[in-house]
Design a protein around this motif. Sequence first.
Motif, PDB file in Angstrom:
ATOM      1  N   ARG A  83       3.645 -26.059 -27.223  1.00 18.78           N
ATOM      2  CA  ARG A  83       3.081 -25.340 -28.373  1.00 18.78           C
ATOM      3  C   ARG A  83       2.640 -23.935 -27.968  1.00 18.78           C
ATOM      4  O   ARG A  83       2.865 -22.966 -28.706  1.00 18.78           O
ATOM      5  N   THR A  84       2.020 -23.823 -26.782  1.00 17.88           N
ATOM      6  CA  THR A  84       1.618 -22.499 -26.307  1.00 17.88           C
ATOM      7  C   THR A  84       2.833 -21.624 -26.052  1.00 17.88           C
ATOM      8  O   THR A  84       2.862 -20.442 -26.413  1.00 17.88           O
ATOM      9  N   ALA A  85       3.858 -22.196 -25.425  1.00 23.71           N
ATOM     10  CA  ALA A  85       5.078 -21.431 -25.144  1.00 23.71           C
ATOM     11  C   ALA A  85       5.709 -20.928 -26.436  1.00 23.71           C
ATOM     12  O   ALA A  85       6.146 -19.770 -26.525  1.00 23.71           O
ATOM     13  N   ALA A  86       5.752 -21.780 -27.460  1.00 23.44           N
ATOM     14  CA  ALA A  86       6.326 -21.369 -28.740  1.00 23.44           C
ATOM     15  C   ALA A  86       5.526 -20.225 -29.349  1.00 23.44           C
ATOM     16  O   ALA A  86       6.098 -19.276 -29.911  1.00 23.44           O
ATOM     17  N   GLY A  87       4.204 -20.282 -29.231  1.00 25.18           N
ATOM     18  CA  GLY A  87       3.380 -19.195 -29.735  1.00 25.18           C
ATOM     19  C   GLY A  87       3.655 -17.894 -29.011  1.00 25.18           C
ATOM     20  O   GLY A  87       3.710 -16.824 -29.628  1.00 25.18           O
ATOM     21  N   LEU A 138      -2.400 -18.312 -32.526  1.00 25.47           N
ATOM     22  CA  LEU A 138      -1.285 -18.334 -31.573  1.00 25.47           C
ATOM     23  C   LEU A 138      -0.436 -19.577 -31.783  1.00 25.47           C
ATOM     24  O   LEU A 138       0.803 -19.502 -31.848  1.00 25.47           O
ATOM     25  N   LEU A 139      -1.086 -20.727 -31.879  1.00 29.01           N
ATOM     26  CA  LEU A 139      -0.346 -21.974 -32.031  1.00 29.01           C
ATOM     27  C   LEU A 139       0.364 -22.037 -33.372  1.00 29.01           C
ATOM     28  O   LEU A 139       1.504 -22.509 -33.468  1.00 29.01           O
ATOM     29  N   ALA A 140      -0.290 -21.537 -34.429  1.00 32.06           N
ATOM     30  CA  ALA A 140       0.350 -21.543 -35.745  1.00 32.06           C
ATOM     31  C   ALA A 140       1.590 -20.647 -35.750  1.00 32.06           C
ATOM     32  O   ALA A 140       2.616 -20.981 -36.354  1.00 32.06           O
ATOM     33  N   ALA A 141       1.492 -19.510 -35.056  1.00 33.18           N
ATOM     34  CA  ALA A 141       2.637 -18.591 -35.012  1.00 33.18           C
ATOM     35  C   ALA A 141       3.846 -19.232 -34.344  1.00 33.18           C
ATOM     36  O   ALA A 141       4.991 -18.880 -34.627  1.00 33.18           O
ATOM     37  N   GLY A 142       3.591 -20.185 -33.451  1.00 32.26           N
ATOM     38  CA  GLY A 142       4.677 -20.796 -32.701  1.00 32.26           C
ATOM     39  C   GLY A 142       5.486 -21.808 -33.465  1.00 32.26           C
ATOM     40  O   GLY A 142       6.546 -22.245 -32.977  1.00 32.26           O
ATOM     41  N   ALA A 143       5.036 -22.209 -34.642  1.00 31.25           N
ATOM     42  CA  ALA A 143       5.757 -23.248 -35.379  1.00 31.25           C
ATOM     43  C   ALA A 143       7.212 -22.859 -35.622  1.00 31.25           C
ATOM     44  O   ALA A 143       8.119 -23.693 -35.551  1.00 31.25           O
ATOM     45  N   ALA A 144       7.437 -21.571 -35.877  1.00 31.09           N
ATOM     46  CA  ALA A 144       8.801 -21.125 -36.179  1.00 31.09           C
ATOM     47  C   ALA A 144       9.653 -20.949 -34.933  1.00 31.09           C
ATOM     48  O   ALA A 144      10.877 -20.805 -35.034  1.00 31.09           O
ATOM     49  N   ALA A 145       9.008 -20.950 -33.745  1.00 31.15           N
ATOM     50  CA  ALA A 145       9.769 -20.699 -32.514  1.00 31.15           C
ATOM     51  C   ALA A 145       9.854 -21.920 -31.616  1.00 31.15           C
ATOM     52  O   ALA A 145      10.341 -21.822 -30.485  1.00 31.15           O
TER      53      ALA A 145
END
Length: 526
Positions: free
Chosen positions: A48-52, A154-161
């Motif tokens: 999740r952190t990486a995706a963010g 940060l974590l929410a931003a990662g949902a798309a990635a």
Amino acid sequence: MRAVDPVPDWGTLPRMLLDQAARHPEAVVIDDDGARTTLRDLLAAARRTAAGLVALGVAPGDRVAIWGVNDPTWVVRAFGVWLAGGIVVPLSARCKGLEAAGVLGRTGVEVLLTGDGPPDAVLADLLPPVPGLRHVVVPGHVGSGGPRLAASELLAAGAAAAGAVEERALAVRPDDLCEIMSTSGTTGTPKGVMLDHAQVLRGYWDWAEIVTLGEGDRYPVIAPFSHGFGLNAGLVACVLRRATMLPVRVFSPGTLMALVSAGGASVLAGPPTLFHRLLEELDRGAPEVTSLRVAICGAAAVPPSLITRLVERVGLERMINAYGLMEGTVVAMTRAGDPVEVVAATAGRPVPGIEVRIVDDDGKDVPAGERGEILQRGYGVMRGYWDEPGRTAEVVDEDGWLHTGDVGVLDEAGNLAVVDRKKDLYIVNGFNVSPAEVEALLLREGSLAQVAVVGVPDAVSGEAGWAYVVPGEGASVAVPGLLAWARANMSGFKVPKRVVVVDALPVNANGKVDKPALRAAAMGET
């Protein structure tokens, strides 16, 4: 022939985590005062952190800084950076705004992840503007807005990635950088030591095997994750070997017994004073310790009586002495079966894959038993100093030998004793301090014309810094005010223990500041 089993064919830290989590998902690798994190949990949170980070624009090879005390969030973020293909730039939780800004600027960090700091410390509130720094991720209790993002954002931003993380993780290569570690230097500016995935994996796999760290061990990580030992011989080693790390946010001697007795620690690393304190607490009636089996010291002289008492009183199986440095990872370690005298007086033999020489001032090898500079060659030698090829060439010669700046002796059996330092560094509570760096910081206060800092022996901290200062023209120096400024702008271990105001600094025949004279003067007053 290797004395330890070879590291599995992971190649990189992301592949290591992916494989460990697939094979041993329920292995507990973090116990934070009862809150447990398994390998499955760690991988999921790191993804999740990486995706963010990917969503914020972090590209492979980008530097991402991490600041905060030892806690599970630090562990998750480190692996999140690695899964995203980034390079971790650790910042000490003790560092202040000016220090942090210097590291961030020199390494070109665009994203800074801040967590909980020491009491009443929030790095984001102390940080001056840093060119190129686009995002600062802050804990939820710290106000966000502008370049600041709450951790939840940060974590929410990662949902798309999220779908890009696996591809990023598998694309990381063994020779890609994984860390840029700040290390004190004699020039006034900390250097960035570049380490790659392959050398960190091999170095700390071997370290952990010699230590016999493994699943079922409980290991309090006292050294900060921002330090090479805390990060690699603590955080990484535990995940490598599926041992349970007990992250220690802020260590104090009063918490020692709780870690060892109530915490059930089986492996403990620290200076000899730590183990003296353990025995003192037992002598005062503290609960008996039955879990501790391995103790690790770092290139320190260990009284033989201390080892004997730990074996007799605690049931210790092994005391291990070792030597390493940021630029060279793990260099030498004592081994199982070494007699007490070897463990007490030396750091043992070079680890597999590492060569060691002792040379004189002309670069010639000295006979066994004679002092000289320690040179090291092998896989553990750093890739260089970040963006400083000239300074790299000063310490790594054309034949690949790292000139450590430490003075040592090799005995007939190949055991290495570290006896002195050539570099103008001193050590406060286990932290290397560069006098030149402290001098440069103090000059920024504004009232000083000249500063000279020396390290002198200290009964409490091992060594302490004394600053001799010359006021600027028309200025006066209020020592309490100068020390207050220092405490506000530099890490606590860098703050001089004493400031001495002088009209002029002594110089030698070459016109350079005569630091031996200052050191002698300081020792005469202690």
